[in-house]
Scaffold this motif. Structure first.
Motif, PDB file in Angstrom:
ATOM      1  N   TYR A 202      94.452  37.360  65.006  1.00 16.75           N
ATOM      2  CA  TYR A 202      93.834  37.302  63.940  1.00 16.75           C
ATOM      3  C   TYR A 202      93.085  38.520  63.631  1.00 16.75           C
ATOM      4  CZ  TYR A 202      94.816  32.612  63.209  1.00 16.75           C
ATOM      5  OH  TYR A 202      95.509  31.085  62.979  1.00 16.75           O
ATOM      6  N   TYR A 203      93.335  39.590  64.422  1.00 18.11           N
ATOM      7  CA  TYR A 203      92.622  40.749  64.320  1.00 18.11           C
ATOM      8  C   TYR A 203      92.864  41.285  62.676  1.00 18.11           C
ATOM      9  CZ  TYR A 203      91.468  41.751  69.234  1.00 18.11           C
ATOM     10  OH  TYR A 203      90.905  41.652  70.559  1.00 18.11           O
ATOM     11  N   ASP A 204      93.954  41.286  62.470  1.00 21.54           N
ATOM     12  CA  ASP A 204      94.414  41.766  60.833  1.00 21.54           C
ATOM     13  C   ASP A 204      93.592  40.710  59.969  1.00 21.54           C
ATOM     14  OD1 ASP A 204      95.961  43.515  59.274  1.00 21.54           O
ATOM     15  OD2 ASP A 204      96.621  41.585  58.475  1.00 21.54           O
ATOM     16  N   ALA A 205      93.611  39.592  60.175  1.00 19.45           N
ATOM     17  CA  ALA A 205      93.139  38.582  59.196  1.00 19.45           C
ATOM     18  C   ALA A 205      91.507  38.971  59.147  1.00 19.45           C
ATOM     19  CB  ALA A 205      93.318  37.317  59.520  1.00 19.45           C
ATOM     20  N   PHE A 206      90.936  39.289  60.472  1.00 17.58           N
ATOM     21  CA  PHE A 206      89.489  39.333  60.627  1.00 17.58           C
ATOM     22  C   PHE A 206      88.969  40.888  59.869  1.00 17.58           C
ATOM     23  CE2 PHE A 206      85.687  40.675  62.987  1.00 17.58           C
ATOM     24  CZ  PHE A 206      84.890  39.974  62.513  1.00 17.58           C
ATOM     25  N   ALA A 207      89.980  41.808  59.901  1.00 11.16           N
ATOM     26  CA  ALA A 207      89.897  43.157  59.175  1.00 11.16           C
ATOM     27  C   ALA A 207      89.656  42.749  57.984  1.00 11.16           C
ATOM     28  CB  ALA A 207      90.678  44.160  59.668  1.00 11.16           C
ATOM     29  N   ARG A 208      90.578  42.123  57.304  1.00 12.65           N
ATOM     30  CA  ARG A 208      90.710  41.906  55.638  1.00 12.65           C
ATOM     31  C   ARG A 208      89.629  40.960  55.421  1.00 12.65           C
ATOM     32  NH1 ARG A 208      94.479  38.602  54.789  1.00 12.65           N
ATOM     33  NH2 ARG A 208      95.427  38.608  56.813  1.00 12.65           N
ATOM     34  N   TYR A 209      89.052  40.160  56.307  1.00 17.38           N
ATOM     35  CA  TYR A 209      87.925  39.116  56.037  1.00 17.38           C
ATOM     36  C   TYR A 209      86.781  40.183  55.820  1.00 17.38           C
ATOM     37  CZ  TYR A 209      83.953  35.967  57.718  1.00 17.38           C
ATOM     38  OH  TYR A 209      83.152  35.415  57.789  1.00 17.38           O
ATOM     39  N   LEU A 210      86.434  41.110  56.598  1.00 12.19           N
ATOM     40  CA  LEU A 210      85.259  41.977  56.569  1.00 12.19           C
ATOM     41  C   LEU A 210      85.473  42.982  55.149  1.00 12.19           C
ATOM     42  CD1 LEU A 210      85.010  43.190  60.431  1.00 12.19           C
ATOM     43  CD2 LEU A 210      83.627  41.633  59.073  1.00 12.19           C
ATOM     44  N   GLU A 245      77.814  33.345  67.815  1.00 11.97           N
ATOM     45  CA  GLU A 245      78.084  34.483  68.537  1.00 11.97           C
ATOM     46  C   GLU A 245      79.569  34.472  68.840  1.00 11.97           C
ATOM     47  OE1 GLU A 245      75.518  34.358  72.033  1.00 11.97           O
ATOM     48  OE2 GLU A 245      76.566  32.694  72.818  1.00 11.97           O
ATOM     49  N   SER A 246      79.946  35.682  69.429  1.00  9.03           N
ATOM     50  CA  SER A 246      81.273  35.730  69.937  1.00  9.03           C
ATOM     51  C   SER A 246      81.568  36.944  70.753  1.00  9.03           C
ATOM     52  CB  SER A 246      82.148  35.948  68.415  1.00  9.03           C
ATOM     53  OG  SER A 246      83.488  36.058  68.972  1.00  9.03           O
ATOM     54  N   PHE A 247      82.194  36.951  71.749  1.00  7.80           N
ATOM     55  CA  PHE A 247      82.390  38.024  72.755  1.00  7.80           C
ATOM     56  C   PHE A 247      83.462  38.841  72.007  1.00  7.80           C
ATOM     57  CE2 PHE A 247      84.522  39.604  76.341  1.00  7.80           C
ATOM     58  CZ  PHE A 247      83.574  40.453  77.007  1.00  7.80           C
ATOM     59  N   LEU A 248      83.303  40.389  72.598  1.00  6.28           N
ATOM     60  CA  LEU A 248      84.126  41.449  71.966  1.00  6.28           C
ATOM     61  C   LEU A 248      84.279  42.518  72.985  1.00  6.28           C
ATOM     62  CD1 LEU A 248      86.470  42.033  69.836  1.00  6.28           C
ATOM     63  CD2 LEU A 248      84.701  43.142  68.723  1.00  6.28           C
ATOM     64  N   ASP A 249      85.168  42.610  73.919  1.00  4.52           N
ATOM     65  CA  ASP A 249      85.012  43.664  74.866  1.00  4.52           C
ATOM     66  C   ASP A 249      85.331  44.980  74.027  1.00  4.52           C
ATOM     67  OD1 ASP A 249      87.812  44.688  75.275  1.00  4.52           O
ATOM     68  OD2 ASP A 249      88.192  42.685  76.209  1.00  4.52           O
ATOM     69  N   PRO A 250      84.930  46.030  74.587  1.00  2.00           N
ATOM     70  CA  PRO A 250      85.001  47.276  74.173  1.00  2.00           C
ATOM     71  C   PRO A 250      86.422  47.849  73.811  1.00  2.00           C
ATOM     72  CG  PRO A 250      84.246  47.581  76.557  1.00  2.00           C
ATOM     73  CD  PRO A 250      84.253  46.240  76.196  1.00  2.00           C
ATOM     74  N   ILE A 251      87.436  47.781  74.610  1.00  9.36           N
ATOM     75  CA  ILE A 251      88.877  47.890  74.289  1.00  9.36           C
ATOM     76  C   ILE A 251      89.063  47.225  73.173  1.00  9.36           C
ATOM     77  CG2 ILE A 251      90.962  48.005  75.391  1.00  9.36           C
ATOM     78  CD1 ILE A 251      89.132  50.028  76.559  1.00  9.36           C
ATOM     79  N   GLN A 252      88.875  45.829  72.979  1.00 15.02           N
ATOM     80  CA  GLN A 252      89.377  45.170  71.886  1.00 15.02           C
ATOM     81  C   GLN A 252      88.718  45.413  70.726  1.00 15.02           C
ATOM     82  OE1 GLN A 252      91.992  43.342  72.333  1.00 15.02           O
ATOM     83  NE2 GLN A 252      92.049  44.014  74.195  1.00 15.02           N
ATOM     84  N   VAL A 257      89.126  48.249  65.345  1.00 13.13           N
ATOM     85  CA  VAL A 257      88.630  49.347  64.271  1.00 13.13           C
ATOM     86  C   VAL A 257      89.922  50.126  64.071  1.00 13.13           C
ATOM     87  CG1 VAL A 257      86.859  51.426  64.399  1.00 13.13           C
ATOM     88  CG2 VAL A 257      86.284  49.131  65.150  1.00 13.13           C
ATOM     89  N   ARG A 258      90.370  50.624  65.032  1.00 17.19           N
ATOM     90  CA  ARG A 258      91.428  51.786  64.830  1.00 17.19           C
ATOM     91  C   ARG A 258      92.889  51.187  64.053  1.00 17.19           C
ATOM     92  NH1 ARG A 258      94.504  53.855  69.967  1.00 17.19           N
ATOM     93  NH2 ARG A 258      95.559  51.777  69.688  1.00 17.19           N
ATOM     94  N   ARG A 296      87.282  56.755  68.061  1.00 21.73           N
ATOM     95  CA  ARG A 296      86.496  57.754  67.742  1.00 21.73           C
ATOM     96  C   ARG A 296      86.429  58.297  66.189  1.00 21.73           C
ATOM     97  NH1 ARG A 296      84.299  62.698  71.472  1.00 21.73           N
ATOM     98  NH2 ARG A 296      82.771  63.756  70.085  1.00 21.73           N
ATOM     99  N   ALA A 297      87.710  58.694  65.874  1.00 21.81           N
ATOM    100  CA  ALA A 297      88.130  58.995  64.583  1.00 21.81           C
ATOM    101  C   ALA A 297      87.834  58.234  63.646  1.00 21.81           C
ATOM    102  CB  ALA A 297      89.732  59.635  64.814  1.00 21.81           C
ATOM    103  N   GLN A 298      88.005  56.939  64.005  1.00 20.27           N
ATOM    104  CA  GLN A 298      87.647  55.829  62.598  1.00 20.27           C
ATOM    105  C   GLN A 298      86.288  55.358  62.762  1.00 20.27           C
ATOM    106  OE1 GLN A 298      90.114  55.504  65.174  1.00 20.27           O
ATOM    107  NE2 GLN A 298      91.592  56.669  64.012  1.00 20.27           N
ATOM    108  N   THR A 299      85.341  55.849  63.562  1.00 17.12           N
ATOM    109  CA  THR A 299      84.157  55.459  63.561  1.00 17.12           C
ATOM    110  C   THR A 299      82.935  56.311  63.189  1.00 17.12           C
ATOM    111  OG1 THR A 299      84.664  54.156  65.691  1.00 17.12           O
ATOM    112  CG2 THR A 299      82.275  54.474  65.305  1.00 17.12           C
TER     113      THR A 299
END
Length: 495
Positions: A202-210, A245-252, A257-258, A296-299
């Protein structure tokens, strides 16, 4: 004292100071006492010249050494609780007073940095919700049910009023949790620590949600300048339960984001900047490098919260990623182990481009809220609920300013957008650790405004008064700061 008299006095005093100081021979002082018997009160002008003797501690200011620009300024969050209180517990004319007091640069303290939760935070009124909830076991990957209808009741109108008072506002938004159907635990309130997280499918759906949230607010006349992807992504590791709340590790987070959010923003033609991290200072030193190794380039910037940690982390990240905007996006009195003016001084000295406290407005019970996520844990503030700059009394339908309001005022009223931090010595350097607490001697930070006027904010919380000498370019002025007080000194350079 009424709002009108407070703001008129402050505005008049500041205008008078600008005139009197043109020759650069005096320093204007505005002081708030620890007990708030005096708030932003103007004291006698200080003589500022080469003949003034140096007394006590010394603060040297050097405008030739420039630091970061203040791009976002100072601000608060318009949570659902804050918006509800403003819109439903105050008469319209009183609400307008509060909005002006918070956000107007001329009639108030000119807050210019506003945060909006995406969906439920712990400061909500009624049941938890996001803009796309589904029944248990359901899903909506096409986001057909997405709607900000709930926000239209109070949050959107309150944000519009804030923007009307200060159109130059920088606005950010971020979620406390994805919709439950996107998560492994199918719950907005995660109770399983790191096992409650966004499903990769659901990464793509969440991105579109934002992105849809940004678009929906834009359609309401509210432009979102910065977008976070997860509030406090590491908090579930502490097994804090009872709040969204929700956990999100830095790699994910980097992958999200990218590969998903940045392309979705680009496809929608949005220039909204993405903020990484959004959690406590010190933990950033592990989390942020992992995100930057991927995205980094997308942040556009790095967001921090102040709790129980040391803002020196901002300087570490600023040096590692100098192109990033550094923003403190949440801090609350009581849960923080230092006073807000201490946090702001230390964060600004470390390189922050903007600083927010948490809720704009709370009621006399420091709510409405769910859970116990914003309560002091240790030290002087243990067991005390977080406060807001404005307290609305739901019995009398009136309001009062708290110590947080006056702490913000000492910075936001005098340090203007585009101001540059300039070099200054700070007599005390105290560690900001969970055990050190707020007890510290004289601390200070200096800025040069776009009109070249100088501003120095000083505070001390070691139980003693402090006499010090301000020195710049061969000129000196002396001042005694009462115990626990905060003061803003304003002067003009030699022409």
């Amino acid at each position: 004292m009424t709002l009108g008299s407070v703001i008129a006095m402050a505005a008049g005093l500041q205008a008078g100071a600008a005139t009197a100081d043109q020759a650069g021979s005096t320093v204007s002082v505005y002081m708030s006492s620890a007990n708030l018997d005096s708030t932003l009160a103007r004291g006698p002008e200080l003589a500022f010249g080469g003949s003034v003797a140096s007394v006590g501690e010394r603060i040297d200011v050097d405008a030739s050494v420039a630091g970061q620009k203040l791009t976002a300024g100072f601000g608060v969050a318009m949570t659902e609780s804050s918006a509800y209180l403003l819109r439903n517990q105050l008469p319209a004319s009183v609400r307008e007073d509060v909005i002006r007091a918070l956000f107007s640069p001329t009639e108030g303290i000119g807050l210019s940095f506003l945060r909006i939760p995406i969906g439920a935070s712990d400061y909500v009124v009624g049941d938890l919700a996001t803009p796309d909830d589904q029944p248990p076991g359901g899903a909506d990957p096409e986001l057909r049910d997405f709607s900000i209808e709930r926000d239209l009741r109070d949050t959107v109108p309150a944000v519009r009023e804030a923007l009307a008072a200060n159109p130059a506002m920088t606005v950010m938004a971020n979620p406390w949790t994805p919709p439950a159907w996107m998560k492994t635990d199918d719950s907005l309130v995660t109770t399983t620590g790191p096992f409650g997280h966004l499903k990769p499918e659901y990464y793509d759906a969440f991105a579109r949600y934002l992105v849809k949230f940004v678009q929906a607010y834009r359609d309401q006349g509210i432009d979102i300048d910065y977008l976070g992807v997860q509030n406090e992504p590491m908090t579930p590791l502490a097994l804090v339960v009872g709040i969204p709340e929700s956990f999100l590790d830095p790699i994910q987070e980097g992958i999200l984001v990218r590969d998903h959010l940045s392309p979705a923003l680009a496809a929608a033609g949005l220039s909204t900047g993405v903020l990484a991290y959004d959690d406590g200072f010190v933990r950033s030193e592990v989390y942020v490098p992992a995100v930057m190794s991927i995205a980094r380039a997308q942040t556009a910037g790095i967001a921090y919260h102040c709790y129980l940690t040391d803002p020196a982390s901002i300087d570490i990240q600023r040096r590692a990623y100098p192109e990033m905007t550094q923003l403190v996006t949440e801090c609350s009195s009581k849960l923080s182990n230092v006073e807000p003016q201490q946090m702001m001084i230390r964060s600004l000295r470390a390189g922050a481009n903007g600083i927010q406290l948490w809720n704009a407005v709370l009621d006399q019970h420091n709510g409405p809220k769910m859970g116990n996520g914003c309560r002091g844990i240790i030290g002087d503030f243990a067991g005390q609920d977080c406060i807001a700059p404005v307290t609305v009394n739901t019995d009398t339908h009136d309001y009062t300013f708290t110590s947080d309001y006056w702490a913000l005022a000492h910075f936001s009223k005098f340090i203007h957008s585009g101001a540059t931090q300039i070099a200054s010595t700070s007599p005390s350097a105290c560690p900001t650790t969970p055990v050190s607490g707020s007890r510290c001697g004289l601390e200070a930070v200096a800025f040069e405004n776009p009109d070249h006027g100088r501003v120095l904010v000083v505070t001390a919380h070691d139980g003693a008064g402090h006499t010090f000498t301000l020195a710049e370019s061969g000129r000196r002025a002396t001042y005694t700061l009462p115990a626990g007080a905060t003061a803003t000194l304003v002067w003009q350079p030699v022409s």
